[in-house]
Design an enzyme around this catalytic site. Structure first.
Site, short mmCIF file in Angstrom:
data_model
loop_
_atom_site.label_atom_id
_atom_site.label_comp_id
_atom_site.label_asym_id
_atom_site.label_seq_id
_atom_site.Cartn_x
_atom_site.Cartn_y
_atom_site.Cartn_z
N THR A 7 4.60 14.24 7.05
CA THR A 7 3.15 14.21 7.32
C THR A 7 2.57 12.81 7.18
O THR A 7 1.70 12.40 7.94
CB THR A 7 2.42 15.16 6.34
N SER A 11 11.32 19.48 7.38
CA SER A 11 11.90 20.82 7.49
C SER A 11 13.12 20.79 8.44
O SER A 11 13.85 21.78 8.54
CB SER A 11 10.87 21.86 7.93
N THR A 38 7.09 16.28 2.61
CA THR A 38 7.10 16.93 1.29
C THR A 38 7.94 18.22 1.27
O THR A 38 8.43 18.61 0.22
CB THR A 38 5.66 17.28 0.84
N ASP A 39 8.11 18.85 2.44
CA ASP A 39 8.75 20.18 2.45
C ASP A 39 10.13 20.19 1.80
O ASP A 39 10.45 21.11 1.04
CB ASP A 39 8.86 20.72 3.89
N ARG A 76 19.74 34.54 -6.92
CA ARG A 76 18.41 34.26 -7.50
C ARG A 76 17.95 35.50 -8.26
O ARG A 76 17.42 36.45 -7.67
CB ARG A 76 17.42 33.87 -6.41
N CYS A 107 12.41 32.34 -11.56
CA CYS A 107 11.36 31.65 -12.34
C CYS A 107 11.56 30.15 -12.22
O CYS A 107 12.69 29.67 -12.35
CB CYS A 107 11.46 32.02 -13.82
N1 ASP Z 1 6.18 19.46 7.33
C1 ASP Z 1 5.94 18.20 6.65
C2 ASP Z 1 7.28 17.60 6.25
O1 ASP Z 1 7.83 18.00 5.27
C3 ASP Z 1 5.06 18.39 5.47
C4 ASP Z 1 4.75 17.13 4.70
O2 ASP Z 1 5.23 16.06 4.91
O3 ASP Z 1 3.93 17.24 3.77
O4 ASP Z 1 7.79 16.75 6.93
#
Ligand code: ASP
Length: 335
Positions: free
Chosen positions: A12, A57, A87-88, A239, A272
């Site tokens: 992102t 992703s 972030t994914d 899990r 958890c």
């Molecule tokens: N879909 C994005 C990624 O992981 C989400 C992000 O970067 O926050 O590339």
């Protein structure tokens, strides 16, 4: 002046809307132009990008290898590395790099953002600037303060292989439930020196990895009698509930026996996110004691799965796999 490499992988942070109105990664140069703050840092920056910027992703072990090799090539000429990443799957990448780049003596700080760099109220600028500041930190002997793979996000520096993505819409997207944050940034940067990882190994790159792992998440009502056991599962991560609990049912026990017959290593990892797997705590989990099973203890799921992939890739015997999995390779599990 410290020299820090910036590796752009996508995510992102460097996205903008494409012709279909969907967020897609843009070119690295375009992304960097939108970070004028980088020019203000008293740091020499060497920029590198992956063959193709991706939404994280789309991450694969092949890209982890590309990233680890890029970091390894840069190591001799820089004082640290900052990686911009979606972030994914950031936590998975942090785990992979922490296992592939053994014996680090320089920092690899991974960061990203919840809003693209060009957007009003973006969290990208603070994340990038602080990631660079942590990457450039030295102690009084001139050694790097951070000598491990860390994730910097929203004022906290976390051990990469202890972190997981906890939120898709809050700026505070990452959490490290079983290990305290290594450092934080406020008016000043504050580092908890006693928590920092120091490896006893010599630095080396080891990118061997296998994806022959399976994952089964338990839930009330799961029909174990119908559950297939895939022949390519060399490791199965189960899990479980709470402190590593599972039902006592006959079908579950039969499923475990089928997995064992397939010569698959079984690992008990809890659903958890906080706390540890404690085998044998409850009578209800007695089926688990009928087969040989490894315990992921307080590792994150991300860490347990990537560690399994890496140990499988290294071709360990089952016995060695058991021994290595139980050890802390780069601070991913409490001793
Ligand atoms: N879909 C994005 C990624 O992981 C989400 C992000 O970067 O926050 O590339």
């Amino acid at each position: 002046m410290r020299k820090i490499a910036l590796i752009y992988t996508g995510g992102t942070i460097g996205m903008r809307q494409n012709e279909k109105g969907k967020l897609a990664p843009m070119d690295f140069e375009l992304a960097v132009e939108k970070i004028p703050a980088l020019g203000l840092l008293p740091i020499e920056i060497k920029t590198v990008s992956l063959k193709k910027a991706i939404d994280s992703s789309e991450m694969t072990p092949k890209v982890w290898i590309e990233l680890a090799e890029a970091a390894d090539r840069l190591m001799p000429e820089v004082d640290g590395i900052v990686i911009l990443h979606g972030t994914d799957t950031m936590a998975y990448t942090a785990c992979a790099l922490s296992f592939m780049l053994k014996g680090l003596t320089k920092p690899i700080i991974i960061t990203g953002s919840q809003l693209p760099i060009g957007v009003l109220r973006t969290d990208a600028v603070e994340n990038i600037v602080s990631a660079f500041e942590f990457a450039a930190l030295t102690d009084k002997n001139g050694d790097c303060v951070i000598q491990e793979v860390a994730i910097y996000f929203e004022y906290e520096l976390l051990r990469g292989n202890r972190a997981y993505k906890r939120s898709s819409n809050e700026f505070n997207a990452f959490s490290s439930p079983n290990f305290p944050s290594l450092a934080s940034s406020g008016v000043r940067l504050s580092v908890k020196k006693e928590l920092l990882w120091r490896s006893k190994e010599n630095y080396c790159l080891d990118t061997r990895i296998s994806n022959n792992v399976g994952v089964v998440t338990l839930y009330p009502g799961l029909d174990f009698s119908e559950l297939p056991v895939l022949t390519n599962w060399k490791v199965l991560l189960l899990r479980t509930f709470g402190a590593g609990n599972a039902p006592k049912s006959y079908d579950f026990l039969k499923f475990l026996k089928r997995v064992e017959k397939n010569r698959t290593i079984i690992i008990n990892t809890s659903q958890c996110v906080s706390g540890s797997v404690i085998p044998g705590l409850y009578d209800s989990s007695s089926a688990l004691e009928e087969v040989k099973m490894l315990n992921a203890r307080d590792m994150t799921f991300e860490s347990a799965v990537v560690k399994s992939m890496v140990l499988l890739g290294r071709g360990h015997s089952v016995l060695d796999f058991h021994e290595k999995f139980s050890l802390s390779l780069s601070g991913e599990v409490s001793e």
